[in-house]
Design a protein around this motif. Structure first.
Motif, PDB file in Angstrom:
ATOM      1  N   PRO A  52     -42.276  45.880 -41.645  1.00  0.00           N
ATOM      2  CA  PRO A  52     -41.377  45.435 -40.564  1.00  0.00           C
ATOM      3  C   PRO A  52     -41.210  43.917 -40.497  1.00  0.00           C
ATOM      4  O   PRO A  52     -40.118  43.422 -40.234  1.00  0.00           O
ATOM      5  CB  PRO A  52     -42.065  45.986 -39.312  1.00  0.00           C
ATOM      6  CG  PRO A  52     -42.866  47.146 -39.789  1.00  0.00           C
ATOM      7  CD  PRO A  52     -43.319  46.794 -41.164  1.00  0.00           C
ATOM      8  N   GLU A  53     -42.307  43.180 -40.755  1.00  0.00           N
ATOM      9  CA  GLU A  53     -42.220  41.721 -40.668  1.00  0.00           C
ATOM     10  C   GLU A  53     -41.268  41.159 -41.732  1.00  0.00           C
ATOM     11  O   GLU A  53     -40.453  40.271 -41.449  1.00  0.00           O
ATOM     12  CB  GLU A  53     -43.601  41.086 -40.821  1.00  0.00           C
ATOM     13  CG  GLU A  53     -44.587  41.435 -39.715  1.00  0.00           C
ATOM     14  CD  GLU A  53     -45.203  42.811 -39.906  1.00  0.00           C
ATOM     15  OE1 GLU A  53     -44.981  43.418 -41.001  1.00  0.00           O
ATOM     16  OE2 GLU A  53     -45.871  43.303 -38.991  1.00  0.00           O
ATOM     17  N   THR A  56     -37.653  41.983 -40.905  1.00  0.00           N
ATOM     18  CA  THR A  56     -37.181  41.108 -39.828  1.00  0.00           C
ATOM     19  C   THR A  56     -36.783  39.739 -40.371  1.00  0.00           C
ATOM     20  O   THR A  56     -35.763  39.174 -39.980  1.00  0.00           O
ATOM     21  CB  THR A  56     -38.280  40.945 -38.769  1.00  0.00           C
ATOM     22  OG1 THR A  56     -38.548  42.225 -38.180  1.00  0.00           O
ATOM     23  CG2 THR A  56     -37.845  39.976 -37.687  1.00  0.00           C
ATOM     24  N   GLU A  57     -37.576  39.210 -41.293  1.00  0.00           N
ATOM     25  CA  GLU A  57     -37.258  37.903 -41.872  1.00  0.00           C
ATOM     26  C   GLU A  57     -35.968  37.955 -42.691  1.00  0.00           C
ATOM     27  O   GLU A  57     -35.151  37.028 -42.644  1.00  0.00           O
ATOM     28  CB  GLU A  57     -38.418  37.422 -42.738  1.00  0.00           C
ATOM     29  CG  GLU A  57     -39.672  37.055 -41.941  1.00  0.00           C
ATOM     30  CD  GLU A  57     -40.818  36.631 -42.832  1.00  0.00           C
ATOM     31  OE1 GLU A  57     -40.631  36.642 -44.070  1.00  0.00           O
ATOM     32  OE2 GLU A  57     -41.891  36.289 -42.304  1.00  0.00           O
ATOM     33  N   GLU A 237     -37.777  30.879 -34.250  1.00  0.00           N
ATOM     34  CA  GLU A 237     -36.381  31.243 -34.024  1.00  0.00           C
ATOM     35  C   GLU A 237     -35.506  30.065 -33.599  1.00  0.00           C
ATOM     36  O   GLU A 237     -34.385  30.262 -33.110  1.00  0.00           O
ATOM     37  CB  GLU A 237     -36.256  32.387 -32.999  1.00  0.00           C
ATOM     38  CG  GLU A 237     -36.859  33.693 -33.456  1.00  0.00           C
ATOM     39  CD  GLU A 237     -36.268  34.186 -34.776  1.00  0.00           C
ATOM     40  OE1 GLU A 237     -35.095  33.897 -35.050  1.00  0.00           O
ATOM     41  OE2 GLU A 237     -36.985  34.860 -35.536  1.00  0.00           O
ATOM     42  N   ILE A 280     -30.091  48.043 -39.618  1.00  0.00           N
ATOM     43  CA  ILE A 280     -30.800  47.995 -38.324  1.00  0.00           C
ATOM     44  C   ILE A 280     -30.787  49.344 -37.610  1.00  0.00           C
ATOM     45  O   ILE A 280     -31.845  49.846 -37.221  1.00  0.00           O
ATOM     46  CB  ILE A 280     -30.226  46.870 -37.442  1.00  0.00           C
ATOM     47  CG1 ILE A 280     -30.476  45.509 -38.103  1.00  0.00           C
ATOM     48  CG2 ILE A 280     -30.871  46.889 -36.066  1.00  0.00           C
ATOM     49  CD1 ILE A 280     -29.833  44.349 -37.381  1.00  0.00           C
ATOM     50  N   ALA A 341     -30.101  42.291 -33.937  1.00  0.00           N
ATOM     51  CA  ALA A 341     -31.199  41.741 -34.728  1.00  0.00           C
ATOM     52  C   ALA A 341     -32.335  41.259 -33.831  1.00  0.00           C
ATOM     53  O   ALA A 341     -33.520  41.452 -34.156  1.00  0.00           O
ATOM     54  CB  ALA A 341     -30.682  40.589 -35.594  1.00  0.00           C
ATOM     55  N   SER A 342     -32.007  40.630 -32.698  1.00  0.00           N
ATOM     56  CA  SER A 342     -33.042  40.147 -31.785  1.00  0.00           C
ATOM     57  C   SER A 342     -33.851  41.301 -31.209  1.00  0.00           C
ATOM     58  O   SER A 342     -35.086  41.220 -31.097  1.00  0.00           O
ATOM     59  CB  SER A 342     -32.399  39.339 -30.651  1.00  0.00           C
ATOM     60  OG  SER A 342     -31.697  38.224 -31.163  1.00  0.00           O
ATOM     61  N   GLY A 344     -34.316  44.136 -32.636  1.00  0.00           N
ATOM     62  CA  GLY A 344     -35.157  44.644 -33.715  1.00  0.00           C
ATOM     63  C   GLY A 344     -36.387  43.791 -33.957  1.00  0.00           C
ATOM     64  O   GLY A 344     -37.412  44.280 -34.440  1.00  0.00           O
ATOM     65  N   ILE A 345     -36.316  42.502 -33.595  1.00  0.00           N
ATOM     66  CA  ILE A 345     -37.454  41.599 -33.766  1.00  0.00           C
ATOM     67  C   ILE A 345     -38.443  41.751 -32.607  1.00  0.00           C
ATOM     68  O   ILE A 345     -39.649  41.927 -32.806  1.00  0.00           O
ATOM     69  CB  ILE A 345     -36.962  40.135 -33.863  1.00  0.00           C
ATOM     70  CG1 ILE A 345     -36.187  39.923 -35.162  1.00  0.00           C
ATOM     71  CG2 ILE A 345     -38.140  39.168 -33.784  1.00  0.00           C
ATOM     72  CD1 ILE A 345     -35.473  38.581 -35.229  1.00  0.00           C
TER      73      ILE A 345
END
Length: 620
Positions: A52-53, A56-57, A237, A280, A341-342, A344-345
């Motif tokens: 996941p990390e 996300t990147e 961010e 996503i 996206a946010s 999802g982070i």
């Protein structure tokens, strides 16, 4: 499934969804999200093996390029015209929307306070990837469009930064207001250094020719990603704010290659959006979707009908903004890729920090995206027209170059109830046209002033009709993206009239209007010989072939100009594309006054113009 196969599937599904959305006239994001859900939770076709990390990147890198491309579209001249309104929307509105959104998330959706405040910050963003296509579709006036565009692009990184600081306040040891203030300072500092100065240095190098032409576009993409990465090292961010500032700086540096760079970024943005909006939603699980209940529906309604209108109302109290613009802004606020996206982070991160209800964050944001895109996308045009902020249907002609012949054409179109505007840089040449009651634009059509001041949203075709072939070609190329290259025309060049091999290729000019013989000089010679603009309505008994037979040889004895369809749509003629009007069409042509003496009485042509003295349009 191999990673290469998955990537190809994502790209194919994303671009196919964009194409399908264009065909059925739905916002592309809605179809993309549906495809992502179908390929992810429903069928399980897409299963990404990234941690996941790392995922996300990677998503963050894509969003950075999208925001940079949006920043390049922000013009300082727009800010000078509507700066006060933009200031209210980007300084006062975000904290108000954050406060109201957080309260609604807690009291209506039933989320815990930390999750509610993060969600409120995420929903501050409005998304240029959604706003910009909607603006093109609705054809808003330039000032109203500028307000929505600036809000959508500038508030994206502001909303993300608010979400980051809120997340840190509730989850990091030793958090508090001191850390929040330090985070804001770090983000602003990073934006100044890696956004402003980095962008200026990049533009300076491009101006000096320090980077080869073929490397400029790909090099710029890498420099944008470096800015994003470096800023994130200073403040989590903060990179999104930096790349937006970098785009704003480079976009206003008047670089020669600005348009080619922008086109490269636009094409890349289309691909990135296609990928991100498939990836996503495909990561959602049915257990998360099952947590959507009536409280989420009530929250969506609160966002639409309470949070947004109240935020705009409070932020614009006492501002010089027009009431119509305030009403439009109070309703229009579709969310896009940055919100997705946010969520999802921060959703997984909040769950890991001990807030289990954060599992609902991503599905709630997707519901908000779908609801706002559909509600606002389907109503923007109608609302804007009702408020008098948008043009009507595209159906008219912009003529560049005032002359006796362009006056004759403008008079004919006016009698056929077709909108027409004549543009020229000479007031003396425009004066007779303006005195005749025809709309004119005084100024250089290629200038930034024309870009902002010329109202052309209601016009469908462009005809460059000066006596300078190369100026006509330059104007057609500059305006082709706005009108569509298939509706951009110029008078035939002299090389075409003489059959020379040195004629300009179509890629460097507009379509040649009418026939190869219809040069500027020849049209005025015909005008001096008594030719006039005339029209005839075609019927089943008198079709286009019979009209041609009665008038004689096209390009010698008469000249086809265009026509008006039974629905009232205007078309301009060119021998480079087929044009076959049928029964019910009104055909517009340029011919001697006595050309139709043998016409049947029922289809006698209508004379539309008389020659008028006027100096020729000269652009040397």
């Amino acid at each position: 499934m191999h990673m290469a196969t998955v990537l190809l599937l994502i790209l194919s599904a994303g671009l196919a969804s964009q194409w399908l959305a264009a065909q059925i006239r739905l916002p592309a994001i809605v179809v993309l999200i549906a495809s992502g859900l179908l390929l992810g939770p429903v069928t399980g076709v897409i299963e990404l093996s990234f941690p996941p990390e790392e995922l996300t990147e990677l998503i963050g890198l894509g969003v950075a390029i999208i925001l940079f491309e949006g920043g390049m579209d922000l013009k300082a001249s727009e800010f000078r015209r509507v700066g006060r309104g933009i200031g209210r929307l980007t300084v006062l509105a975000p904290p108000i929307a954050w406060l109201l959104g957080g309260l609604a998330a807690h009291y209506v959706a039933g989320l815990s306070w930390p999750v509610s405040w993060v969600l409120g910050a995420i929903l501050v963003v409005t998304g240029p990837t959604v706003i910009l296509p909607l603006l093109r579709q609705a054809r808003l006036n330039k000032d109203s469009a500028s307000l929505l565009k600036w809000e959508g692009i500038v508030n994206d990184p502001i909303g993300v930064l608010l979400a980051v600081l809120t997340f840190q306040y509730f989850t990091l040891a030793g958090g508090g207001w001191e850390r929040t203030v330090t985070g804001i300072g770090g983000a602003i500092g990073a934006a100044v250094v890696f956004g402003g100065l980095w962008g200026w240095a990049t533009g300076w190098l491009y101006r000096r020719g320090s980077i080869p032409v073929h490397l400029k576009a790909p090099m710029l993409m890498v420099l944008v990603l470096v800015s994003y990465w470096a800023s994130n090292r200073i403040q989590h961010e903060a990179g999104l704010l930096s790349v937006t500032v970098m785009g704003l700086v480079i976009g206003n540096m008047q670089l020669v290659e600005r348009e080619s760079l922008r086109h490269f970024k636009e094409n890349l943005t289309v691909v990135l959006l296609s990928v991100l909006f498939i990836v996503i939603p495909s990561q959602l699980e049915f257990s998360q979707l099952g947590q959507l209940d009536w409280r989420v529906a009530a929250f969506v309604l609160a966002v639409l009908f309470v949070v947004r209108p109240l935020s705009i109302g409070l932020a614009t109290v006492g501002s010089p903004m027009r009431t119509e613009d305030r009403v439009l802004l109070a309703w229009i606020a579709p969310r896009g890729i940055v919100a997705a996206a946010s969520a999802g982070i921060f959703g997984p991160a909040l769950v890991a920090a001990g807030y289990p209800d954060a599992e609902r964050l991503l599905p709630i944001v997707f519901v908000i995206i779908i609801a706002t895109v559909l509600a606002h996308g389907l109503t923007l045009g109608r609302l804007a027209r009702g408020l008098g902020l948008a043009a009507g249907a595209e159906n008219g002609l912009l003529i560049v170059g005032a002359s006796r012949w362009s006056l004759a054409l403008a008079r004919a179109l006016r009698k056929l109830k077709i909108d027409v505007v004549v543009a020229d840089g000479s007031y003396e040449r425009l004066k007779p046209i303006r005195m005749d009651g025809i709309d004119v634009f005084y100024g250089e059509i290629l200038s930034d002033h024309a870009h902002h001041a010329l109202d052309s949203e209601h016009l469908s075709h462009l005809l460059c009709a000066t006596d300078n072939d190369y100026y006509n070609a330059l104007a057609c190329r500059a305006q082709g993206a706005e009108f569509g290259h298939h509706r951009t025309f110029q008078l035939p060049t002299h090389q075409e009239a003489t059959g020379g091999r040195q004629r300009l290729p179509l890629q460097q000019r507009g379509y040649s209007a009418f026939s190869h013989a219809a040069t500027f000089e020849q049209l005025h010679q015909w005008l001096d010989e008594g030719w006039t603009m005339q029209s005839s309505r075609l019927t089943e008994a008198f079709d286009y072939k019979q009209l041609q037979a009665r008038l004689g040889t096209p390009g010698e004895q008469w000249q086809l100009i265009g026509g008006v369809s039974p629905r009232g749509s205007f078309w301009l003629s060119t021998n480079e594309k087929s044009f076959r009007p049928e029964s019910g069409w009104v055909v517009l042509y340029f011919a001697p006054e006595n050309a139709a003496r043998e016409f049947p009485a029922a289809v006698q042509p209508t004379p539309l113009t008389e020659p008028a003295p006027l100096a020729p349009a000269h652009h040397g």
